[in-house]
Scaffold this active site. Sequence first.
Site, PDB file in Angstrom:
ATOM      1  N   ARG A 137      14.959   8.938  19.344  1.00 32.32           N
ATOM      2  CA  ARG A 137      15.008   8.696  20.791  1.00 32.32           C
ATOM      3  C   ARG A 137      16.404   8.970  21.300  1.00 32.32           C
ATOM      4  NH1 ARG A 137      12.162   3.152  22.567  1.00 32.32           N
ATOM      5  NH2 ARG A 137      13.481   3.644  24.364  1.00 32.32           N
ATOM      6  N   ARG A 148       8.507  -4.410  34.470  1.00 30.10           N
ATOM      7  CA  ARG A 148       9.963  -4.330  34.426  1.00 30.10           C
ATOM      8  C   ARG A 148      10.606  -4.537  35.801  1.00 30.10           C
ATOM      9  NH1 ARG A 148      10.282  -0.909  29.508  1.00 30.10           N
ATOM     10  NH2 ARG A 148      12.414  -0.735  28.795  1.00 30.10           N
ATOM     11  N   ARG A 181      20.758   1.232  30.600  1.00 35.30           N
ATOM     12  CA  ARG A 181      19.482   0.533  30.426  1.00 35.30           C
ATOM     13  C   ARG A 181      19.679  -0.976  30.521  1.00 35.30           C
ATOM     14  NH1 ARG A 181      17.782   2.939  24.910  1.00 35.30           N
ATOM     15  NH2 ARG A 181      15.901   1.660  25.070  1.00 35.30           N
ATOM     16  N   LYS A 201      10.930  -6.175  20.873  1.00 31.52           N
ATOM     17  CA  LYS A 201       9.579  -6.237  21.440  1.00 31.52           C
ATOM     18  C   LYS A 201       8.598  -5.350  20.652  1.00 31.52           C
ATOM     19  CE  LYS A 201      10.653  -4.945  25.689  1.00 31.52           C
ATOM     20  NZ  LYS A 201      12.096  -4.653  25.532  1.00 31.52           N
TER      21      LYS A 201
HETATM   22  P1  AMP Z   1      11.100   1.350  26.273  1.00 35.14           P
HETATM   23  O1  AMP Z   1      10.443   2.140  25.210  1.00 35.14           O
HETATM   24  O2  AMP Z   1      10.251   0.202  26.733  1.00 35.14           O
HETATM   25  O3  AMP Z   1      12.496   0.928  25.900  1.00 35.14           O
HETATM   26  O4  AMP Z   1      11.241   2.311  27.556  1.00 35.14           O
HETATM   27  C1  AMP Z   1      12.020   3.493  27.498  1.00 35.14           C
HETATM   28  C2  AMP Z   1      12.264   3.993  28.895  1.00 35.14           C
HETATM   29  O5  AMP Z   1      11.021   4.261  29.541  1.00 35.14           O
HETATM   30  C3  AMP Z   1      12.976   3.006  29.820  1.00 35.14           C
HETATM   31  O6  AMP Z   1      14.384   3.068  29.688  1.00 35.14           O
HETATM   32  C4  AMP Z   1      12.501   3.483  31.195  1.00 35.14           C
HETATM   33  O7  AMP Z   1      13.193   4.654  31.602  1.00 35.14           O
HETATM   34  C5  AMP Z   1      11.066   3.891  30.921  1.00 35.14           C
HETATM   35  N1  AMP Z   1      10.120   2.761  31.118  1.00 35.14           N
HETATM   36  C6  AMP Z   1       9.350   2.153  30.164  1.00 35.14           C
HETATM   37  N2  AMP Z   1       8.599   1.185  30.712  1.00 35.14           N
HETATM   38  C7  AMP Z   1       8.910   1.162  32.042  1.00 35.14           C
HETATM   39  C8  AMP Z   1       8.478   0.370  33.140  1.00 35.14           C
HETATM   40  N3  AMP Z   1       7.581  -0.629  32.982  1.00 35.14           N
HETATM   41  N4  AMP Z   1       9.007   0.629  34.362  1.00 35.14           N
HETATM   42  C9  AMP Z   1       9.890   1.629  34.539  1.00 35.14           C
HETATM   43  N5  AMP Z   1      10.356   2.394  33.545  1.00 35.14           N
HETATM   44  C10 AMP Z   1       9.868   2.189  32.299  1.00 35.14           C
END
Ligand code: AMP
Length: 193
Positions: free
Chosen positions: A134, A89, A146, A14
């Site tokens: 990360r 999400r 996740r 993404k």
């Molecule tokens: P990402 O960078 O999108 O993979 O997000 C990393 C982490 O941020 C995820 O594993 C969640 O803990 C948190 N996170 C990001 N976006 C959301 C969302 N829309 N709702 C809840 N948690 C989120």
Amino acid sequence: MFNLILFGPPGSGKGTQSDKLIEQYGLKHLSTGNLLREEIAHQTKLGLEAKHYMDQGQLVPDEVVIGMIRSALQANPNAKGFLFDGFPRTVAQAEALDKLLAELNEEISIVLALEVSEDELVQRLLNRGKTSGRSDDTDTGVIRARLVEYENKTSPVAGHYQKFGKVKRVKGEGSIDDIFGSLTREIEGKLSA
Ligand code: AMP
């Protein structure tokens, strides 16, 4: 406005595809993951609360991310459109987003869902962890958590938008350019409809 949700599990590409799509279509990129990491970097109260969930591979509470998106929409009244990456999400987040957009007389134009096998996702996340800095990309347990969160809470979001005929599924394996080509074909189809 053209409002696009780039949907898919962690590691489905993404972020990579978002960068290319915002350049091509002039959309405002809204990644809740990036916004949360900025909060953590600035050691805000919100960031410290979110970190606790993120470190365990769990979703941050809905009201936190919905509040961030509400502020971002208000801060960009003249945007040509938004690309939502990693949001919504949960179905509750999707319903809140639909409502926020409706208040602006807007709606989601299309949901592009990237499909990648689970083995490939784990490999990609571990690889990314070597350079992304990360911590949630280096621990197999956190990665699995996740993916479980995605299966249980996030995959129903596709069903929510399917009810409105907005979802297009796109194969997320292959070269970055080929996947980008498949995504742009769907967007062009929607723009010319
Ligand atoms: P990402 O960078 O999108 O993979 O997000 C990393 C982490 O941020 C995820 O594993 C969640 O803990 C948190 N996170 C990001 N976006 C959301 C969302 N829309 N709702 C809840 N948690 C989120």
